[in-house]
Design a protein around this motif. Structure first.
Motif, PDB file in Angstrom:
ATOM      1  N   THR A   1      -2.171   8.669  -6.424  1.00 13.49           N
ATOM      2  CA  THR A   1      -2.550   9.980  -6.035  1.00 13.49           C
ATOM      3  C   THR A   1      -1.945  10.845  -7.022  1.00 13.49           C
ATOM      4  N   ASN A   2      -1.040  10.826  -7.844  1.00 10.44           N
ATOM      5  CA  ASN A   2      -0.349  11.710  -8.773  1.00 10.44           C
ATOM      6  C   ASN A   2      -1.339  11.952  -9.880  1.00 10.44           C
TER       7      ASN A   2
ATOM      8  N   PRO B   1       8.207  10.873  -2.055  1.00  8.12           N
ATOM      9  CA  PRO B   1       6.998  10.409  -2.901  1.00  8.12           C
ATOM     10  C   PRO B   1       5.785  10.283  -2.305  1.00  8.12           C
ATOM     11  N   HIS B   2       5.579  10.354  -0.804  1.00  6.78           N
ATOM     12  CA  HIS B   2       4.502  10.347   0.018  1.00  6.78           C
ATOM     13  C   HIS B   2       4.180  11.711   0.482  1.00  6.78           C
TER      14      HIS B   2
ATOM     15  N   GLU C   1       0.857  -1.141  -0.009  1.00  3.36           N
ATOM     16  CA  GLU C   1      -0.081   0.011  -0.073  1.00  3.36           C
ATOM     17  C   GLU C   1       0.887   1.284   0.039  1.00  3.36           C
ATOM     18  N   VAL C   2       1.983   1.181   0.826  1.00  3.08           N
ATOM     19  CA  VAL C   2       2.925   2.364   0.707  1.00  3.08           C
ATOM     20  C   VAL C   2       3.466   2.728  -0.448  1.00  3.08           C
TER      21      VAL C   2
ATOM     22  N   ARG D   1      -1.540  16.546  -4.224  1.00  2.67           N
ATOM     23  CA  ARG D   1      -1.462  15.811  -5.388  1.00  2.67           C
ATOM     24  C   ARG D   1      -2.715  15.407  -5.976  1.00  2.67           C
TER      25      ARG D   1
ATOM     26  N   ARG E   1       0.831   3.873  -3.448  1.00  8.74           N
ATOM     27  CA  ARG E   1       0.053   5.324  -3.259  1.00  8.74           C
ATOM     28  C   ARG E   1       0.403   6.267  -4.260  1.00  8.74           C
ATOM     29  N   PRO E   2       1.621   6.395  -4.425  1.00 10.82           N
ATOM     30  CA  PRO E   2       2.079   7.662  -5.202  1.00 10.82           C
ATOM     31  C   PRO E   2       1.645   7.264  -6.553  1.00 10.82           C
TER      32      PRO E   2
ATOM     33  N   VAL F   1       0.235  14.769  -0.091  1.00 13.65           N
ATOM     34  CA  VAL F   1      -0.701  13.757  -0.843  1.00 13.65           C
ATOM     35  C   VAL F   1      -2.057  14.643  -1.101  1.00 13.65           C
TER      36      VAL F   1
END
Length: 348
Positions: free
Chosen positions: A229-230, A279-280, A221-222, A286, A225-226, A283
């Motif tokens: 969300t981008n 990257p996170h 999941e970590v 993003r 995510r990017p 959010v």
């Protein structure tokens, strides 16, 4: 557009202008032909993100984004088939397992085309595909709801979840075989041409050396995510393609100019976050830019339909095709987090 000097951007434009865009309406109705995939293979674009020592280009992220824009704006169906390929390549490049040496070079060179069968992992704690250790390998059971490129791909990156909530990624041949049966091709409102099926897995067994990664679902999941969300480069590609149609309509010039300025601004800000060293981070920002890019794509494709008048209702209309492709991109790769953010934005 900022990376025009890179040879892969040049090749993407040549491919888009010479083959993909002129045939996009026909492909939309008839399906992505193998000849399109062969042209993508010859272009070198399948090795875009692969390490140079394996025959790839190791291109910067900005080049990957721009080539995605170009291909999606020219023929979203062809873009969607080939874009599946890049995630397996990146996963192999980061792996130290034996499957890396077996597959990375043929995937980087374009000798093989890969698809992906793991979006269902995002449904956790529901487990559409279960992975169980068996006979030194892994048994997969369940249903892959969406698999794109059936009949075009050579291999697939398949994922299942264990009883211990570990995600197992392994490569399988992309063909009907014992334990793997495809559905008939899906008829969709958009991108039917991309040859999407569901896959029924009933005891598909893969050897241990087919595994490229095992990771706890929390870790997946970590890392995932990017990606969601981008803002998607394909969204910008379709939006710019719609604005290009407006450029040919005198009374639409002011509309095209205004929308292009807004789109350029959102693109610049979204890509700056793509390149953020964390990257996170940020959010919410993003997601705000992602939903704003959706707004502008929808407005641009609507404007193209309005400018086209009654001709836009014809299935051979480029404006209509772009609008339907835009509808597809609203839900492509969608997660619960993205859906909540988008619906909240639409509610004002």
């Amino acid at each position: 557009m900022t990376t025009a000097a890179h040879p892969l951007v040049t090749r993407a434009r040549l491919l888009a202008d010479g083959l993909l865009a002129p045939n996009a309406e026909r492909v939309d109705q008839e399906g992505v032909p193998a000849t399109h995939i062969e042209a993508v293979r010859r272009s070198g674009l399948l090795g875009l993100s692969a390490p140079k020592e394996y025959g790839g280009a190791a291109a910067p992220a900005a080049v990957a984004r721009e080539t995605a824009e170009i291909l999606a704006g020219a023929c979203c169906s062809t873009w969607f088939v080939q874009t599946q390929h890049h995630t397996p390549v990146k996963l192999l490049a980061a792996s130290d397992r034996p499957v890396r040496e077996r597959l990375l070079r043929p995937l980087a060179s374009g000798e093989l085309l890969a698809g992906i069968a793991f979006a269902h992992v995002r449904a956790f704690p529901r487990v559409p595909v279960r992975a169980v250790p068996e006979r030194g390998g892994w048994r997969f059971d369940g249903t892959v709801p969406w698999y794109t490129g059936w009949g075009l791909n050579d291999v697939m990156l398949l994922a299942g979840v264990t009883d211990e909530a570990e995600v197992v990624f392994a490569f399988a041949e992309a063909r009907e075989q014992p334990g793997l049966r495809p559905s008939p091709p899906m008829r969709l409102a958009a991108l039917t041409a991309a040859r999407t099926v569901s896959l029924r897995l009933d005891g598909l067994w893969l050897p241990g050396e087919a595994v490229v990664q095992r990771t706890p679902h929390e870790r997946f999941e970590v890392l995932d995510r990017p990606r969601n969300t981008n803002a998607s480069p394909a969204v910008f590609g379709v939006a710019y393609a719609a604005l290009a149609l407006l450029d040919g309509v005198p009374e639409a010039a002011d509309t095209a100019r205004a929308l292009r300025g807004r789109l350029d601004d959102v693109r610049e800000r979204a890509y700056a976050l793509w390149d953020h060293p964390v990257p996170h981070a940020r959010v919410e920002e993003r997601l705000a830019l992602k939903t704003r890019s959706y707004d502008l794509m929808r407005t641009a494709t609507t404007a193209a339909i309005v400018a086209g008048g009654g001709r836009s209702l014809d299935l051979g209309s480029r404006a209509q095709r772009l609008a339907r492709e835009g509808m597809f991109l609203l839900v492509q790769g969608q997660t619960a987090e993205v859906r909540r953010a988008h619906l909240g934005h639409l509610a004002g």
